[in-house]
Write an enzyme that holds these catalytic residues in place. Structure first.
Site, mmCIF file in Angstrom:
data_model
loop_
_atom_site.group_PDB
_atom_site.id
_atom_site.type_symbol
_atom_site.label_atom_id
_atom_site.label_comp_id
_atom_site.label_asym_id
_atom_site.label_seq_id
_atom_site.Cartn_x
_atom_site.Cartn_y
_atom_site.Cartn_z
ATOM 1 N N ASP A 45 -34.337 16.108 39.442
ATOM 2 C CA ASP A 45 -35.428 15.227 39.043
ATOM 3 C C ASP A 45 -35.524 15.101 37.524
ATOM 4 O OD1 ASP A 45 -37.353 13.476 39.864
ATOM 5 O OD2 ASP A 45 -38.945 14.964 40.059
ATOM 6 N N ASP A 56 -41.561 14.009 46.285
ATOM 7 C CA ASP A 56 -42.528 14.891 45.633
ATOM 8 C C ASP A 56 -43.596 15.382 46.612
ATOM 9 O OD1 ASP A 56 -41.193 14.392 43.228
ATOM 10 O OD2 ASP A 56 -42.382 12.589 42.869
#
Length: 387
Positions: free
Chosen positions: A203, A274
């Site tokens: 990420d 997420d």
């Protein structure tokens, strides 16, 4: 001085904006609901195993539900690499694969949203319909509740394709989140740390450093790029005329949750990764809390280490990790407001969930068991866990 006060007031107001509040509430509710759906699926599978064993008179060692996928250490290490390859394919070849990708996403979202609706449909059909399964030949056998949930899901996906409304896209993304949390398992804390640490690096790299290599923020571009509507593509391929299928909107794919602000000036966005990846950790610790409760019941309330207070022993790992997720999400939101740019949410979510969990497991004396083989193979008899 006045400017600093104004900026702080503006930051505080942006954090309580309706879009941010909706993102916080929905993401936490999805994790909690998906975790408990996963736990209930384990209970149902245990009941089926007991029924099968009692009817056959022998134990079947290969009784695991085939629909549940358990991630091992190798998969945890290579999943960020596979995600990176998929991200690059979408970045470079999006125009070529967007229709196929949209159709595949719509099919998966249909099945996932049907899974999300199933408990409600079971509640609605229970008074007026028996739970007998109806045969559809080679397609299989389904209950009335399963048929109803699938029909409603297909209807929702069709309306989404026709309108492209963000609320319908959010509904499909919610179904995907719950289904992935419920059907994917993390077997140990070691695998959890490997997976979440790898995804944190993934990420951070694609949000912060991809622009230096590809002259564009790869993660943000792929996440926000709309796809051509399959109806529009079909109309153009079949030459159906300028007024047939040409007024349908482009589709923003359900790989994220978006919520508009109260003023409608902007959207708050959170990727489903997420939600799902920390959600898998929450699901793992919920299962461990349930296992530990059963074990303490079997041992007549045996307590933990003597140096740990009774109050800390009562705090569950699920509560601790869920609070950490909330704090991490809040920190990510503040960071995005301060820097006025997209932030890798896992950079904040992973430390705020893993570190409190590791600390509490060490203090309670459970770290070694949770790290390698946290669960016994024996089936549990407890059916509910209070949270």
């Amino acid at each position: 001085m006045t400017q600093n006060i104004y900026s702080r007031i503006h930051l505080a107001y942006s954090l309580v904006d309706s879009s941010q509040v909706s993102t916080f509430l929905i993401s936490i509710l999805l994790i909690v609901y998906g975790s408990f759906r996963s736990l209930n699926m384990d209970f149902e599978n245990q009941d089926k195993e007991k029924d099968n064993n009692s009817s056959s008179g022998s134990f079947n060692g290969n009784s695991t539900n085939n629909s549940i996928q358990t991630i091992d250490s190798t998969q945890a290490l290579f999943l960020p690499i596979g995600a990176s390859v998929s991200l690059l394919v979408m970045f470079f070849f999006f125009d070529s694969v967007q229709v196929v990708f949209t159709i595949c996403t719509a099919v998966l979202a249909t099945i996932a949203f049907a899974f999300l609706l199933l408990p409600m449909c079971q509640y609605l059909t229970r008074p007026c319909s028996p739970q007998n399964k109806i045969s559809f030949g080679c397609c299989g056998r389904f209950t009335a509740a399963e048929l109803l949930s699938f029909s409603l899901s297909v209807m929702l996906v069709l309306i989404w394709v026709l309108t492209g409304h963000w609320l319908l896209m959010d509904a499909l993304a919610m179904g995907l989140c719950v289904a992935m949390i419920a059907f994917v398992r993390l077997p140990s804390l070691k695998v959890s740390c490997l997976l979440l640490s790898g995804l944190l690096i993934y990420d951070v790299f694609w949000v912060f450093f991809s622009a230096y290599i590809f002259n564009s923020n790869v993660m943000v571009k792929v996440a926000t790029q709309p796809a051509d509507n399959p109806l529009d593509v079909l109309s153009r391929k079949l030459h159906l005329g300028p007024n047939v299928g040409r007024d349908v909107p482009r589709l923003s794919l359900p790989g994220k949750l978006v919520f508009p602000s109260s003023t409608g000036s902007h959207f708050s966005m959170l990727g489903i990764g997420d939600i799902v990846m920390p959600g898998l950790l929450l699901c793992f610790v919920l299962r461990y809390d349930n296992y530990k409760k059963q074990a303490s019941g079997d041992s007549c309330g045996a307590s933990g280490p003597a140096n740990i207070s009774g109050r800390m022993q009562k705090v569950s790992y699920f509560h601790c990790t869920l609070i950490g997720y909330f704090v991490g999400l809040l920190t990510a939101t503040v960071a995005s407001r301060i820097h006025r740019a997209a932030q890798p949410a896992l950079l904040y979510l992973v430390p705020f969930t893993l570190l409190p969990l590791l600390t509490m497991a060490y203090l309670k004396g459970d770290l070694r068991r949770m790290w390698s083989e946290p669960f016994h193979s024996k089936s549990s008899s407890s059916r509910f866990l209070e949270v």
